[in-house]
Every structure is written in C-alpha cells, then in structure tokens.
Design a protein around this motif. Structure first.
Motif: not given
Length: 203
Positions: A88-92, A121-131, A135-140
C-alpha cells in the motif's frame, strides 16, 4: 571556533508488514554507523511494532501522526529509509498521496532529493502485481534506492543487509559530520560483514 558536530539523522518509515524481526538489527546497524534514528510509522504499523522496545533502542518517541509529530518535532533528516515498505505505501508514495505523516515526509524528501532507500516487503500474493512493480520502477526513476523484494514468510535478511550497506555508503557524505557513539547496540555478524565489505569496495 566551530560548533560541536552531531550524528546525521535518519528518518525510518516503518509499515505494518513483516518481517518485523529484522527491524531491530537494522536500526542497530544504522546506529553503529553513527546515524541517529527516528521512527515514523504508518497507521497500520501502530499495533504491530513493539513501541516500548523501539523507543528504548532509539531514545526517541515513535511518531505516528501529525499530532505526535507536533508534540515531538522531528529534527531535519539527512536521509530516509523505508523498511519494511508495504504494498500500500509503495503504491500511494509513487502517486504522491499524502494521507498520513509517513507519506507526507516521504513526499517532501522525494521532492527535495534527499537520499532514500526502501526495502519492499509486499504480501506474496501481491508481489508480482503489475501496478506494484511499475511503481517500484517509478520510485527508482526518481532516485530512490530499492532493494530486491523481501519475502515476509521467509527469514530473508539479505535486502535489509543491502539497505544497511547503502546507508554505510551515505555516512561519509552526510552533511552533518558523524560521531561514534559508545553505547550503541553492536552489529550482528552478517550485518558487520556486509558493512565492512562495502567499506573495502568504496575505500
């Protein structure tokens, strides 16, 4: 005569996700590197962390909302760490949302270009969510240093070690000269090896 120097300040944003067990040794690693650590939690972390233990470790109150920050103003930071960083924090954060103290501080740090490292540290079920991955790439792209994902269901200290190494590299470039502090908690051996390795590579 120049004034007395102080240790550089690290604002550590903590989300309500595992692995909480890595948090204490990570803080100890930063302290041994002479950083003064101030913890800011997201709302979902308030009931997850051990407030008393972390307050004792850092010698500072935990900040969780604007009211708490007003009562105990944070000193200006030389750098930020977000560990653990939740889905949630990464996406926000990647979209500039400002609905809690932690996000406001991260958005301000990003806006002015302060150094930031994040351990996602995402929930494993959400770790590969495209958004989330986008967003990790956006932060990078904005200059945030993002370690590889940590699995909350597995004892995986490697991303935390990587974040400690990043902070080790920042220490020599911090605007406020760092001073050794004798009472800090010692580094664990794996963290010490990682920090020493980075020091030799950068030396």
């Amino acid at each position: 005569m120049p004034g007395k120097s102080r240790s550089p300040v690290l604002h550590l944003v903590v989300c309500g996700t595992e692995p909480a067990a890595e948090l204490t040794p990570f803080i100890a690693a930063c302290q041994e590197l002479s950083w003064e650590v101030h913890i800011v939690t997201t709302p979902d972390a308030v009931d997850v962390i051990d407030r008393d233990a972390l307050t004792a470790l850092t010698d500072h109150p935990i900040r969780e909302d604007e009211q708490a920050e007003a009562l105990h103003p944070l000193p200006p930071a030389e750098a930020y760490a977000v560990a653990p960083a939740s889905f949630d924090l990464v996406n926000k954060w990647a979209y500039g949302l400002n609905d809690n103290l932690a996000l406001r501080l991260l958005n301000e740090a990003t806006a002015v270009g302060l150094p930031v490292v994040a351990v996602p540290v995402p929930d494993p079920t959400l770790a590969q969510h495209p958004a989330f991955l986008e967003n990790l790439e956006r932060l990078r792209h904005w200059g945030v240093i993002v370690t590889r994902l940590a699995d909350p269901e597995v004892d995986d200290p490697a991303p935390w070690h990587a974040a400690a190494q990043v902070i080790s590299a920042w220490t020599r470039f911090a605007r406020v000269p760092a001073q050794p502090t004798a009472h800090r908690t010692p580094l664990t051996e794996p963290l010490r090896r990682g920090v020493d390795d980075l020091a030799m590579q950068s030396g």
